[in-house]
Design a protein around this motif. Sequence first.
Motif, PDB file in Angstrom:
ATOM      1  N   UNK A 199       4.927  25.462 -51.716  1.00 43.45           N
ATOM      2  CA  UNK A 199       5.971  26.489 -51.849  1.00 43.45           C
ATOM      3  C   UNK A 199       6.630  26.713 -50.492  1.00 43.45           C
ATOM      4  N   UNK A 200       7.924  26.996 -50.489  1.00 43.69           N
ATOM      5  CA  UNK A 200       8.655  27.118 -49.227  1.00 43.69           C
ATOM      6  C   UNK A 200       8.043  28.153 -48.292  1.00 43.69           C
ATOM      7  N   UNK A 201       7.511  29.236 -48.856  1.00 48.03           N
ATOM      8  CA  UNK A 201       6.978  30.304 -48.021  1.00 48.03           C
ATOM      9  C   UNK A 201       5.672  29.925 -47.332  1.00 48.03           C
ATOM     10  N   UNK A 202       5.079  28.800 -47.716  1.00 45.44           N
ATOM     11  CA  UNK A 202       3.824  28.371 -47.107  1.00 45.44           C
ATOM     12  C   UNK A 202       4.009  27.277 -46.057  1.00 45.44           C
ATOM     13  N   UNK A 203       5.255  26.866 -45.835  1.00 44.66           N
ATOM     14  CA  UNK A 203       5.519  25.773 -44.903  1.00 44.66           C
ATOM     15  C   UNK A 203       5.127  26.146 -43.481  1.00 44.66           C
ATOM     16  N   UNK A 204       5.487  27.343 -43.039  1.00 44.85           N
ATOM     17  CA  UNK A 204       5.178  27.761 -41.670  1.00 44.85           C
ATOM     18  C   UNK A 204       3.683  27.784 -41.429  1.00 44.85           C
ATOM     19  N   UNK A 205       2.934  28.280 -42.389  1.00 47.35           N
ATOM     20  CA  UNK A 205       1.468  28.325 -42.258  1.00 47.35           C
ATOM     21  C   UNK A 205       0.902  26.914 -42.181  1.00 47.35           C
ATOM     22  N   UNK A 206       1.419  26.021 -42.993  1.00 52.85           N
ATOM     23  CA  UNK A 206       0.934  24.632 -42.988  1.00 52.85           C
ATOM     24  C   UNK A 206       1.215  23.956 -41.657  1.00 52.85           C
ATOM     25  N   UNK A 207       2.408  24.154 -41.124  1.00 50.82           N
ATOM     26  CA  UNK A 207       2.748  23.545 -39.842  1.00 50.82           C
ATOM     27  C   UNK A 207       1.897  24.132 -38.719  1.00 50.82           C
ATOM     28  N   UNK A 208       1.573  25.398 -38.827  1.00 52.47           N
ATOM     29  CA  UNK A 208       0.693  26.022 -37.837  1.00 52.47           C
ATOM     30  C   UNK A 208      -0.706  25.402 -37.883  1.00 52.47           C
ATOM     31  N   UNK A 209      -1.171  25.120 -39.089  1.00 54.74           N
ATOM     32  CA  UNK A 209      -2.483  24.470 -39.234  1.00 54.74           C
ATOM     33  C   UNK A 209      -2.463  23.070 -38.634  1.00 54.74           C
ATOM     34  N   UNK A 210      -1.376  22.346 -38.856  1.00 54.07           N
ATOM     35  CA  UNK A 210      -1.250  21.020 -38.257  1.00 54.07           C
ATOM     36  C   UNK A 210      -1.280  21.110 -36.738  1.00 54.07           C
ATOM     37  N   UNK A 211      -0.618  22.129 -36.211  1.00 54.17           N
ATOM     38  CA  UNK A 211      -0.580  22.325 -34.762  1.00 54.17           C
ATOM     39  C   UNK A 211      -1.973  22.580 -34.196  1.00 54.17           C
ATOM     40  N   UNK A 212      -2.721  23.458 -34.856  1.00 52.95           N
ATOM     41  CA  UNK A 212      -4.082  23.773 -34.398  1.00 52.95           C
ATOM     42  C   UNK A 212      -4.983  22.549 -34.490  1.00 52.95           C
ATOM     43  N   UNK A 213      -4.840  21.800 -35.587  1.00 50.01           N
ATOM     44  CA  UNK A 213      -5.643  20.595 -35.767  1.00 50.01           C
ATOM     45  C   UNK A 213      -5.333  19.570 -34.696  1.00 50.01           C
ATOM     46  N   UNK A 214      -4.044  19.430 -34.369  1.00 46.39           N
ATOM     47  CA  UNK A 214      -3.629  18.474 -33.344  1.00 46.39           C
ATOM     48  C   UNK A 214      -4.211  18.838 -31.987  1.00 46.39           C
ATOM     49  N   UNK A 215      -4.210  20.127 -31.659  1.00 45.78           N
ATOM     50  CA  UNK A 215      -4.750  20.556 -30.367  1.00 45.78           C
ATOM     51  C   UNK A 215      -6.246  20.303 -30.277  1.00 45.78           C
ATOM     52  N   UNK A 216      -6.944  20.477 -31.400  1.00 51.65           N
ATOM     53  CA  UNK A 216      -8.393  20.224 -31.412  1.00 51.65           C
ATOM     54  C   UNK A 216      -8.713  18.762 -31.194  1.00 51.65           C
ATOM     55  N   UNK A 217      -7.815  17.897 -31.731  1.00 48.69           N
ATOM     56  CA  UNK A 217      -8.084  16.458 -31.676  1.00 48.69           C
ATOM     57  C   UNK A 217      -7.730  15.854 -30.330  1.00 48.69           C
TER      58      UNK A 217
END
Length: 208
Positions: free
Chosen positions: A186-204
């Motif tokens: 859903x469009x309203x969940x895009x920002x949250x998903x991208x934030x999760x990708x960002x956090x995952x990327x920093x961990x890796x």
Amino acid sequence: MVVFDFETTGLSPEQGDRAIEIGAVKLVEGEVVDTFQGLMNPGRAVSSFIESFTGISNSMLVNAPPCEVVMAEFAEFIAGYNLLAHNASFDRKFLEAEFARINYDYTGSIGCTLLTSRRLFQDAPNHKLSTLVRFKGLPSDGVFHRALADAQMTAHLWMKLLEEVTLQSGVEQPSFNELLKLSTLPKQKVTVYLSKLSKQSRKEKPHR
């Protein structure tokens, strides 16, 4: 991945419509390494509307190889690759119908730049390919509704979508599967998903 596009005799293979042209661009690490284009004889006349819409006439198709020949060649072209199209639900229908005629079962994934652009470019006037090309200033020779030209523009759009994910999340090389998942949210969940990708990327990322 292979970005592809069909031109067809109409909207529905269930109603007997067939493909009349396919175009595709093969991307490897963001670079075009190969292209595929073929007119194909659908075994039926093209209407005046389709001729006007695509510029593909019956005289152009009369000596073209049958759909089955072109689709067998396309099956070889895409072997081992995921696929991508703009408004993929339309192209998927014709891909599956034409592949069924040659008993070929495609097992890869199919992404959709229309769905992905609706999530990432929510401020666009609409999400037609021609609109997005103008909206984002993407390379174009001004030709629309010819298969290879549309596939090439869709490839440019895909690269712009990857850039947008990187801009919003910091993920330097977002994957096909990550954008595939994003396109279903859903469009309203895009920002949250991208934030999760960002956090995952920093961990890796390795610590220095």
